[in-house]
Design a protein around this motif. Structure first.
Motif: not given
Length: 420
Positions: A154, A150, A115, A157, A104, A94
């Motif tokens: 990921g 998360s 994201v 979220w 990500r 990330f």
């Protein structure tokens, strides 16, 4: 990659006690006083570094001897300031920015995907991956305060509003999937928070008494989760501090740090550690923070990443590596350049007229302090859309005397003295 033109190798070698730091080869060295904002190593060999203002990610697979550029503004097609980088494993990682975008990767950093989080975080100032699939993030240094979380590596979220606990968050650090800390500031001053239920509820472990200060970085000592260190960033004329707890955060000892803009902290045991910041050197203590010595190895630090008592990395003007009892060459670096600030007329009367020259996309948190370093008010929080000059005007209904303007931006903090 920029060549090491700003560094001058000096003849001779120096040992700094048992531990020594050295700038790593084959990675960029920033010009214009900019820096790498983060460094993260998954193991002794595999690591990543995030360059802030120049917005670039580099990867190493040989412990920092060689680095490969993975992405930058050109690849992502936008103007970014990279604040932090963190990985769950060799593939999933990330990348946090200060520009309302969060990325990500699922292929070790070769490519990055945007994201989507609702609401969208204005900035990701801190990241921590814990366990096989849990990731925490926090922001923003320029307000407001929130946590993102998360539990599926990921893919989805949760956004957690932290306004009940803090005004701004810049650091998040977890011991396991449920127990962890967040740090930043509130109306009172620097703050450290703790959760034991995965971020749903928080308690205050530490709260300073000087408004405008931040707990910028936290470290839990390797092998002893009860020992916690924090770097408290101050605004001139106040000095930064080191805070330390030996009982898991229930009580704290406060010690003077080397300079005001302290941000990075890292210790290998209770006594031996290092601190640094935007406009400071790379300082070492061997007595738990009672005294500090500038190693002269580097500057402009944002993180010290301790992997073990014999291996650590740090990010600043470039990337640095610590190993025990190894002679290293000295070198000098280009110091960080403050933003150009013009105040006219000076002394001021009942109006404060300011002109600031920004280097690029930025944020400005402009605070007013009295001569003793007490915060009077926040004059404004502004989003800067690009390079150039910007003018501000404020009523100044305060008594005659000396004051300090503190400019907190993506690239650091600086104080400007004014007289009425």
């Amino acid at each position: 990659m920029k060549k090491l033109l700003i560094c001058t190798l000096l003849v001779g070698f120096r040992l700094m006690g048992q531990y020594t730091w050295a700038p790593l080869p084959n990675v960029a060295v920033n010009t214009n006083g900019q820096r790498f904002d983060d460094v993260f190593f998954l193991n002794a060999n595999v690591g990543w570094a995030a360059n802030g203002y120049y917005a670039a990610v580099y990867k190493t697979i040989d412990g920092g001897d060689n680095w490969t550029l993975q992405t930058n503004n050109t690849v992502l097609g936008s103007n970014h300031y990279f604040r932090n980088i963190e990985f769950l494993d060799e593939n999933i990682g990330f990348l946090g920015t200060l520009n309302g975008k969060f990325y990500r990767t699922t292929n070790g950093g070769t490519s990055w995907d945007l994201v989507t989080i609702n609401p969208n975080p204005q900035a990701i100032c801190g990241l921590d991956c814990v366990g096989p699939s849990t990731v925490y993030g926090c922001g923003a240094y320029f307000f407001p305060a929130y946590i993102i979380k998360s539990t599926d590596s990921g893919q989805t979220w949760e956004y957690i509003d932290m306004s009940a606990y803090a005004d701004a968050l810049v650091e998040v650090l977890f011991l396991d999937e449920n127990t962890g800390f967040a740090a930043g500031n509130n109306a009172t001053g620097a703050v450290v928070l703790k959760t034991v239920d995965g971020g749903q509820t928080w308690s205050t472990l530490y709260n300073g008494t000087i408004s405008g200060e931040y707990v910028w970085k936290l470290q839990v000592l390797t092998g002893n989760p009860n020992i916690i260190f924090g770097a408290v960033e101050a605004a001139a004329p106040n000095n930064g501090t080191l805070i330390k707890s030996i009982d898991g955060g229930q009580t704290w000892v406060v010690k003077n740090a080397p300079e005001p803009e302290i941000q990075a902290v890292g210790f290998v045991d209770e006594n031996t550690g290092w601190m640094g910041g935007h406009a400071t050197g790379f300082y070492q203590t061997t007595d738990g923070g009672d005294t500090w010595v500038n190693t002269t190895v580097g500057s402009n630090l944002n993180r010290i990443f301790i992997m073990s008592p014999t291996l650590a990395y740090a990010c600043g003007t470039t990337i640095y590596k610590m190993t025990p009892s190894m002679a290293i060459p000295q070198f000098t670096e280009q110091p960080r350049k403050p933003l150009q600030v013009t105040i006219a007329p000076m002394p001021i009367t009942n109006k404060l007229q300011i002109e600031i020259t920004f280097l690029g996309v930025d944020h400005l948190n402009l605070g007013l302090y009295d001569q003793q370093g007490k915060r009077i008010t926040t004059l404004l929080i502004d989003e800067i859309n690009g390079a150039g000059k910007k003018e501000y005007s404020f009523d100044f209904p305060y008594a005659n005397g000396v004051y300090y303007l503190n400019l907190h931006t993506n690239t650091g903090r600086q104080s400007v003295k004014i007289v009425k």
